[in-house]
Design an enzyme around this catalytic site. Structure first.
Site, PDB file in Angstrom:
ATOM      1  N   SER A  77     -30.421 -10.615  10.210  1.00 37.07           N
ATOM      2  CA  SER A  77     -30.118 -11.608  11.235  1.00 37.07           C
ATOM      3  C   SER A  77     -30.803 -11.262  12.541  1.00 37.07           C
ATOM      4  O   SER A  77     -30.976 -10.072  12.878  1.00 37.07           O
ATOM      5  CB  SER A  77     -28.600 -11.616  11.455  1.00 37.07           C
ATOM      6  OG  SER A  77     -28.290 -12.373  12.594  1.00 37.07           O
TER       7      SER A  77
ATOM      8  N   TYR B  46     -20.844  -7.634  14.153  1.00 33.29           N
ATOM      9  CA  TYR B  46     -21.612  -8.289  13.085  1.00 33.29           C
ATOM     10  C   TYR B  46     -23.076  -7.829  13.133  1.00 33.29           C
ATOM     11  O   TYR B  46     -23.647  -7.388  12.130  1.00 33.29           O
ATOM     12  CB  TYR B  46     -21.515  -9.811  13.227  1.00 33.29           C
ATOM     13  CG  TYR B  46     -22.540 -10.545  12.399  1.00 33.29           C
ATOM     14  CD1 TYR B  46     -22.445 -10.582  11.010  1.00 33.29           C
ATOM     15  CD2 TYR B  46     -23.639 -11.169  13.001  1.00 33.29           C
ATOM     16  CE1 TYR B  46     -23.417 -11.238  10.250  1.00 33.29           C
ATOM     17  CE2 TYR B  46     -24.600 -11.819  12.250  1.00 33.29           C
ATOM     18  CZ  TYR B  46     -24.482 -11.848  10.875  1.00 33.29           C
ATOM     19  OH  TYR B  46     -25.438 -12.482  10.124  1.00 33.29           O
TER      20      TYR B  46
ATOM     21  N   LYS C 117     -25.466  -5.513  10.421  1.00 30.70           N
ATOM     22  CA  LYS C 117     -26.749  -5.935   9.838  1.00 30.70           C
ATOM     23  C   LYS C 117     -27.823  -4.883  10.119  1.00 30.70           C
ATOM     24  O   LYS C 117     -28.631  -4.556   9.255  1.00 30.70           O
ATOM     25  CB  LYS C 117     -27.158  -7.308  10.384  1.00 30.70           C
ATOM     26  CG  LYS C 117     -26.344  -8.454   9.825  1.00 30.70           C
ATOM     27  CD  LYS C 117     -26.616  -8.634   8.326  1.00 30.70           C
ATOM     28  CE  LYS C 117     -25.781  -9.702   7.695  1.00 30.70           C
ATOM     29  NZ  LYS C 117     -25.964  -9.805   6.242  1.00 30.70           N
TER      30      LYS C 117
END
Ligand code: UDP
Length: 353
Positions: free
Chosen positions: A122, A149, A153
């Site tokens: 991402s 988050y 990643k």
């Protein structure tokens, strides 16, 4: 990869939004997509181009069985948690699913001698850091995730890169910018619960099916004061995965590649595009900034072009919004369905099954 015998590709999270579009693209390019998904947020009805194995990414035994049963030759790994806001209140869960889940997958791949991976990463790995809102982002830009988050990643990428070097795996991490739109067939599209993404929320507001849209902040250092994002049509994104599977990579290689258009669009430009496509206003008001939102995330997509031979084809804002609108207004997806759908219920039409 031998294309003569329909090579099987395990698609973890293949019942979700980007996973389902990628399964379709794999099928169209002569692969067999074997979807591995626990259906916690994906939909059984979105698995249409190959078998579904229902299982959790942390269940190594089930993963191994799926790889053996289907003679899997490569893995595209989507399965994971994606809600930025939720990651700030449940960071431990995000590390467990996104990082430990990936560890488990890599170990099983090694045991089954599956040596090719495409990982769903991402643009959240970049955050804003010291970058100005005018700068596009190349892969070697500063990494300053602004949420747990994004941390997970980035951590998963580092671990994959290390395992490539140590064990001879070859992997490509695709760093998605803002996936949007839907397959023009109307068979699959975006269906998050709860929905937090701008385009579906703006469409719901325009159609009177959702709350008026709140624009999260109009005081950023951007041309109209609202956040800039790089919206990429999900079908273009799906094609990037197939391209990443097909390139020559030596054993041990790890590549991280941006998937975006290079064009930044503001929240207000999206609102205007939705209003134009829907033929009515998008009721909205300006609210506070959302925690963790960088002012600008716009890709430098040069490496995707040079390494993957990939360029976007369907990612004008008009085409993205038109396809999203077609999906949101498809027959049998009437007013109120989203509002009444709990987790596990399906917004997919039964006639499309
Ligand atoms: N956004 C907004 N109102 C909403 C949802 C999103 O103003 O109800 C903005 C958000 O602040 C961001 C952009 O729209 O600048 C895209 O947000 P989205 O959640 O779609 O994707 P993200 O960039 O967070 O991955």
């Amino acid at each position: 990869m031998d294309r003569g015998s329909k090579p099987a590709v395990l698609v973890t999270g293949g019942a979700g939004y980007i996973g389902a579009h990628t399964a379709k693209a794999l099928h169209e390019q002569g692969y067999l997509p074997v979807v591995y998904d626990n259906l916690s947020s994906g939909f059984r009805q979105a698995v249409r181009w190959g078998p579904l194995v229902q299982g959790d990414i942390r269940d190594a035994a089930a993963l191994g069985e799926a790889m053996a049963a289907h003679k899997v030759q490569a893995v595209i790994h989507f399965a994971g948690l994606i809600e930025v806001g939720r990651s700030t209140v449940k960071p431990d869960l995000f590390w467990e699913v996104n990082v430990a889940g990936t560890t488990s997958l890599l170990q099983v791949m090694r045991e089954h001698k599956v040596e090719r991976l495409v990982f769903s990463s991402s643009a959240a790995v970049y955050g804003q850091g010291a970058r100005s809102a005018q700068q596009s982002i190349a892969e070697d830009a500063e990494k300053a995730p602004s949420s747990p988050y994004g941390d997970t990643k980035l951590a998963a990428e580092w671990m994959i890169a290390a395992q490539c070097r140590a064990y001879g795996l070859a992997a490509v991490a695709l760093r998605y910018f803002n996936a949007a739109g839907a397959d023009p067939s109307g068979l699959i599209g975006e269906a998050h619960d709860p929905e937090t993404h701008l385009i579906p929320l703006a469409i719901a507001a325009a159609l009177g099916e959702g709350k008026p849209l709140t624009v999260f902040g109009q005081d950023f250092q951007t041309p109209d004061g609202t956040c800039l994002r790089d919206y990429i049509h999900v079908s273009d994104l799906a094609r990037a995965h197939v391209a990443a599977l097909g390139i020559e990579l030596r054993a041990g290689a790890f590549e991280a590649v941006n998937v975006g258009t290079g064009e930044g669009r503001s929240v207000m430009q999206v609102v205007d595009a939705v209003a134009k496509a829907a033929g009515c206003q998008v009721p909205h008001s300006v609210g506070a900034r959302r925690a963790g939102d960088p002012p600008s995330l716009v890709a430098d997509p040069s490496l995707a072009r040079d390494l993957l031979g990939w360029t976007p084809r369907h990612s004008s804002l008009q085409e993205i919004v038109a396809d999203a609108l077609r999906w949101e207004t498809r027959p049998a997806y009437g007013k109120g369905v989203r509002a009444s759908s709990g987790r596990g219920s399906s917004p997919f039409t039964s006639s499309a099954d």
